[in-house]
Design an enzyme around this catalytic site. Structure first.
Site, PDB file in Angstrom:
ATOM      1  N   LYS A   8       0.862  -1.185   0.000  1.00 43.80           N
ATOM      2  CA  LYS A   8       0.000   0.000   0.000  1.00 43.80           C
ATOM      3  C   LYS A   8       0.888   1.221   0.000  1.00 43.80           C
ATOM      4  CE  LYS A   8      -3.985   2.054   0.478  1.00 43.80           C
ATOM      5  NZ  LYS A   8      -3.671   2.654  -0.836  1.00 43.80           N
ATOM      6  N   GLN A  45       7.370   3.816   3.734  1.00 46.59           N
ATOM      7  CA  GLN A  45       5.962   3.396   3.822  1.00 46.59           C
ATOM      8  C   GLN A  45       5.788   2.126   4.662  1.00 46.59           C
ATOM      9  OE1 GLN A  45       3.934   5.447   1.479  1.00 46.59           O
ATOM     10  NE2 GLN A  45       2.295   4.837   2.858  1.00 46.59           N
ATOM     11  N   LYS A  95       5.609   3.368   8.285  1.00 43.40           N
ATOM     12  CA  LYS A  95       4.432   4.220   8.458  1.00 43.40           C
ATOM     13  C   LYS A  95       3.164   3.362   8.503  1.00 43.40           C
ATOM     14  CE  LYS A  95       4.412   7.587   5.693  1.00 43.40           C
ATOM     15  NZ  LYS A  95       4.287   8.602   4.654  1.00 43.40           N
ATOM     16  N   LYS A 121       5.273   1.727  -3.187  1.00 43.29           N
ATOM     17  CA  LYS A 121       5.175   3.093  -3.729  1.00 43.29           C
ATOM     18  C   LYS A 121       5.398   3.012  -5.230  1.00 43.29           C
ATOM     19  CE  LYS A 121       4.648   7.434  -2.449  1.00 43.29           C
ATOM     20  NZ  LYS A 121       3.916   8.040  -1.333  1.00 43.29           N
ATOM     21  N   GLY A 157      -2.867   8.246  -4.109  1.00 40.65           N
ATOM     22  CA  GLY A 157      -2.266   9.463  -4.653  1.00 40.65           C
ATOM     23  C   GLY A 157      -0.998   9.865  -3.926  1.00 40.65           C
ATOM     24  N   ASP A 158      -0.306  10.826  -4.480  1.00 38.20           N
ATOM     25  CA  ASP A 158       0.864  11.470  -3.864  1.00 38.20           C
ATOM     26  C   ASP A 158       1.077  12.744  -4.695  1.00 38.20           C
ATOM     27  OD1 ASP A 158       3.209  10.875  -1.819  1.00 38.20           O
ATOM     28  OD2 ASP A 158       4.196  11.657  -3.583  1.00 38.20           O
ATOM     29  N   THR A 181      -4.612  13.387   5.329  1.00 40.16           N
ATOM     30  CA  THR A 181      -3.193  13.566   5.665  1.00 40.16           C
ATOM     31  C   THR A 181      -2.995  14.882   6.426  1.00 40.16           C
ATOM     32  OG1 THR A 181      -2.646  12.341   3.672  1.00 40.16           O
ATOM     33  CG2 THR A 181      -0.834  13.480   4.761  1.00 40.16           C
ATOM     34  N   ASN A 232      -2.482  18.945  -1.687  1.00 43.80           N
ATOM     35  CA  ASN A 232      -3.473  18.260  -0.856  1.00 43.80           C
ATOM     36  C   ASN A 232      -3.135  18.326   0.631  1.00 43.80           C
ATOM     37  OD1 ASN A 232      -3.954  15.346   0.515  1.00 43.80           O
ATOM     38  ND2 ASN A 232      -5.741  16.008  -0.616  1.00 43.80           N
ATOM     39  N   SER A 266      -6.790   5.606   3.887  1.00 43.34           N
ATOM     40  CA  SER A 266      -6.858   4.749   2.698  1.00 43.34           C
ATOM     41  C   SER A 266      -7.197   3.319   3.110  1.00 43.34           C
ATOM     42  CB  SER A 266      -5.524   4.751   1.957  1.00 43.34           C
ATOM     43  OG  SER A 266      -5.443   5.866   1.102  1.00 43.34           O
TER      44      SER A 266
HETATM   45  P1  NDP Z   1       0.432  17.774  -4.245  1.00 40.30           P
HETATM   46  O1  NDP Z   1       0.887  17.430  -5.596  1.00 40.30           O
HETATM   47  O2  NDP Z   1      -1.020  17.929  -3.973  1.00 40.30           O
HETATM   48  O3  NDP Z   1       1.156  19.117  -3.736  1.00 40.30           O
HETATM   49  C1  NDP Z   1       2.532  19.189  -3.668  1.00 40.30           C
HETATM   50  C2  NDP Z   1       2.917  20.583  -3.228  1.00 40.30           C
HETATM   51  O4  NDP Z   1       4.294  20.640  -2.955  1.00 40.30           O
HETATM   52  C3  NDP Z   1       2.651  21.628  -4.299  1.00 40.30           C
HETATM   53  O5  NDP Z   1       2.373  22.858  -3.708  1.00 40.30           O
HETATM   54  C4  NDP Z   1       3.974  21.647  -5.052  1.00 40.30           C
HETATM   55  O6  NDP Z   1       4.215  22.853  -5.743  1.00 40.30           O
HETATM   56  C5  NDP Z   1       4.956  21.492  -3.917  1.00 40.30           C
HETATM   57  N1  NDP Z   1       6.171  20.826  -4.420  1.00 40.30           N
HETATM   58  C6  NDP Z   1       6.259  19.612  -5.022  1.00 40.30           C
HETATM   59  N2  NDP Z   1       7.507  19.360  -5.397  1.00 40.30           N
HETATM   60  C7  NDP Z   1       8.229  20.413  -5.012  1.00 40.30           C
HETATM   61  C8  NDP Z   1       9.605  20.749  -5.111  1.00 40.30           C
HETATM   62  N3  NDP Z   1      10.473  19.924  -5.696  1.00 40.30           N
HETATM   63  N4  NDP Z   1       9.990  21.930  -4.591  1.00 40.30           N
HETATM   64  C9  NDP Z   1       9.098  22.774  -4.005  1.00 40.30           C
HETATM   65  N5  NDP Z   1       7.788  22.507  -3.892  1.00 40.30           N
HETATM   66  C10 NDP Z   1       7.367  21.360  -4.387  1.00 40.30           C
HETATM   67  O7  NDP Z   1       1.057  16.655  -3.288  1.00 40.30           O
HETATM   68  P2  NDP Z   1       0.632  16.238  -1.812  1.00 40.30           P
HETATM   69  O8  NDP Z   1       0.143  17.415  -1.049  1.00 40.30           O
HETATM   70  O9  NDP Z   1      -0.222  15.049  -1.907  1.00 40.30           O
HETATM   71  O10 NDP Z   1       2.033  15.744  -1.227  1.00 40.30           O
HETATM   72  C11 NDP Z   1       2.942  16.619  -0.538  1.00 40.30           C
HETATM   73  C12 NDP Z   1       3.886  15.801   0.311  1.00 40.30           C
HETATM   74  O11 NDP Z   1       3.140  15.023   1.261  1.00 40.30           O
HETATM   75  C13 NDP Z   1       4.743  14.784  -0.454  1.00 40.30           C
HETATM   76  O12 NDP Z   1       5.987  14.660   0.192  1.00 40.30           O
HETATM   77  C14 NDP Z   1       3.973  13.483  -0.281  1.00 40.30           C
HETATM   78  O13 NDP Z   1       4.802  12.352  -0.417  1.00 40.30           O
HETATM   79  C15 NDP Z   1       3.485  13.652   1.152  1.00 40.30           C
HETATM   80  N6  NDP Z   1       2.332  12.830   1.512  1.00 40.30           N
HETATM   81  C16 NDP Z   1       1.153  12.911   0.826  1.00 40.30           C
HETATM   82  C17 NDP Z   1       0.078  12.132   1.224  1.00 40.30           C
HETATM   83  C18 NDP Z   1      -1.262  12.253   0.584  1.00 40.30           C
HETATM   84  O14 NDP Z   1      -2.204  11.643   1.101  1.00 40.30           O
HETATM   85  N7  NDP Z   1      -1.437  13.029  -0.485  1.00 40.30           N
HETATM   86  C19 NDP Z   1       0.204  11.162   2.318  1.00 40.30           C
HETATM   87  C20 NDP Z   1       1.469  11.218   3.027  1.00 40.30           C
HETATM   88  C21 NDP Z   1       2.486  12.010   2.598  1.00 40.30           C
HETATM   89  P3  NDP Z   1       4.033  22.895  -7.348  1.00 40.30           P
HETATM   90  O15 NDP Z   1       2.550  22.869  -7.579  1.00 40.30           O
HETATM   91  O16 NDP Z   1       4.685  24.145  -7.758  1.00 40.30           O
HETATM   92  O17 NDP Z   1       4.720  21.658  -7.881  1.00 40.30           O
END
Ligand code: NDP
Length: 450
Positions: free
Chosen positions: A95, A116, A119, A131, A170-171, A214, A245, A382
């Site tokens: 997962k 993961q 976690k 992943k 998603g991620d 999250t 997200n 999830s």
């Molecule tokens: P999204 O794609 O919804 O948002 C990602 C955000 O981070 C955007 O604002 C993006 O900006 C910014 N970002 C991404 N890459 C970079 C980078 N290289 N430098 C600076 N800013 C960056 O992703 P999520 O919110 O889902 O995920 C964010 C983090 O949380 C990740 O590390 C993910 O692994 C982790 N996570 C997510 C979960 C989930 O349920 N969604 C669960 C657990 C962890 P821009 O739009 O400009 O790219």
């Protein structure tokens, strides 16, 4: 990265891991942090070393890498790479999310898949670690391009996943739109209506509160961590990086808990609103218009936009929640936060703090919630979506949210207890690694050499 192992076995193993997985610094970083925490556990339980559990744990059960051909709107063929790392299935089906971002390569997916495992174990639910993702960049693509890409990606991935085998979610770059296209293609290929993906829309098997999980879970964890020290989020100033997200729903819950969130970012820059971020505007910009965060200042001229995302940590705050990406908060940023009086840092993103930053926070006595524990609410919910799909039943938002809250509170206390048990009181990094590890390791021992 400097190695702090006392035990020769771990130092040698780490050197072998680096040699066997060349050019994958994020994977090395994630593994080294866990192995450093496991030294005291293996002193007490040498069977984990003697029976090969540690060596098995750092080697993925399966790595799948594939070509993803698709046709863009101008009729040109585009080729991307797809990955799925099925890391560990000792306690349940694999997962973990799918990440679509140009920076994705095998090392990123391995680091995320490895994290993961622990976690998922910490959630207390029966899910293994995996992943996946692609170097495809959804930014600037039309809906139809994203759909064609997702269909091609799933045409290959469908051979390797299943509701009882491997359940992606998603991620970064994979939200409700992408999950919908991926689910549609899986159903078409397999002729099966099953919970093979989570984060689905509410009309086709999704769970209420998964979108929020999250970010909400991160705040439930942070609140519990503060409460345990007689503090709370109420009245605190919070800086959150990212505006995806996790960041959006962390902002929502932090505000509900009485805190003021003053900054958010994207990969181009950050906004600072001293009056507190108005989330409706952010949701419109990021979720509906898929535009850049700088648009915010047009609606709220009191706010300031600064180009370059790293400067966000210069803003004075009580609580910092990095919610964008790996290694976004380094040692220098940690020192600035400490100088400005930060009392708590909790990771919404995966591995957002560099090892130097973590050491700085711990030395300064800043409460620090590591990603494995603090952002586990997403995958936990999830798993609740999987349960609802198996039952062919839906729970209310309140039911899911209260289970999420209970899970996050338990994760905090399990990590804190494990840290204390091994003489590292308040070190939640070690506590989360140990608490997550023990359950997986015992299951691996029970199942033999497989
Ligand atoms: P999204 O794609 O919804 O948002 C990602 C955000 O981070 C955007 O604002 C993006 O900006 C910014 N970002 C991404 N890459 C970079 C980078 N290289 N430098 C600076 N800013 C960056 O992703 P999520 O919110 O889902 O995920 C964010 C983090 O949380 C990740 O590390 C993910 O692994 C982790 N996570 C997510 C979960 C989930 O349920 N969604 C669960 C657990 C962890 P821009 O739009 O400009 O790219």
């Amino acid at each position: 990265m400097e190695m702090n192992f006392k035990n020769r076995y771990f130092r040698d193993l780490m050197e072998r891991i680096i040699a066997r997985n060349p050019g994958e610094p994020e994977f090395h970083q994630a593994v080294q942090e866990v192995l450093e925490s496991l030294e005291p556990v293996c002193e007490k339980h040498p069977e984990y070393i003697e029976k090969g559990v540690i060596e098995s744990l750092v080697e993925p059960e399966r790595v799948i890498k594939f070509r993803v051909p698709w046709v863009d709107d101008s009729g040109k063929v585009q080729i991307n790479r797809g990955f799925r790392v099925q890391f560990n299935s000792a306690i349940g089906p694999y997962k973990g999310g799918l990440r679509f971002h140009p920076s994705v390569y095998e090392g990123i997916i391995k680091f995320l898949g490895f994290e993961q495992i622990f976690k998922n174990s910490l959630t207390g639910l029966p899910i293994g670690g995996g992943k996946g993702g692609s170097d495809f960049d959804p930014k600037g693509k039309s809906d139809m391009e994203v759909m064609r890409f997702c269909q091609s990606f799933m045409t290959e991935l469908a051979k390797h996943i299943g509701a009882d085998t491997d359940v992606p979610a998603g991620d970064i770059g994979v939200g409700g739109r992408e999950i919908g296209y991926l689910f549609g293609q899986y159903k078409r290929i397999r002729n099966e209506y099953v919970g093979v993906l989570t984060g689905k829309g509410l009309t086709y098997g999704g769970s209420l509160a998964r979108t929020e999980a999250t970010g909400y879970g991160l705040c439930y964890f942070t609140e519990e961590m503060l409460n345990d020290k007689g503090k709370s989020m109420r009245g605190k100033t919070v800086v959150i990086s990212g505006s995806g997200n996790v960041a959006i729903y962390a902002t929502e819950k932090a505000t509900q808990l009485g805190a003021k969130v003053v900054a958010l970012s994207d990969s181009n820059g950050y906004i600072y609103d001293p009056d507190g971020i108005k989330l409706d505007a952010v949701k419109r910009i990021k979720e509906v218009e898929r535009a850049r965060i700088k648009e915010y200042v047009e609606a709220y001229p009191n706010a300031v936009y600064t180009e370059g995302c790293r400067g966000i940590w210069n803003i004075k705050c009580d609580i910092a929640l990095p919610c964008a990406t790996q290694n976004e908060l380094d040692g220098a940023a940690a020192q600035t936060l400490i100088k400005n009086g930060v009392i708590a840092v909790a990771e919404g993103a995966n591995m957002p703090s560099t090892p130097e930053a973590i050491v700085a926070f711990q030395k300064a006595g800043v409460l620090f919630g590591p990603a494995k524990a603090a952002n586990a609410g997403g995958v936990a919910t999830s798993a609740l979506e999987m349960s609802q799909n198996s039952q062919r039943y839906s729970w209310t938002f309140e039911e899911v949210d209260s289970k999420l809250h209970e899970i996050m509170v338990n994760i905090y206390h399990n990590a804190a207890r494990a840290a204390e048990q091994y003489g590292m009181k308040d070190n939640l990094v070690a506590g989360a690694n140990i608490a997550g590890f023990v359950k997986v390791a015992d299951a691996m021992l029970a199942q033999g050499v497989v």
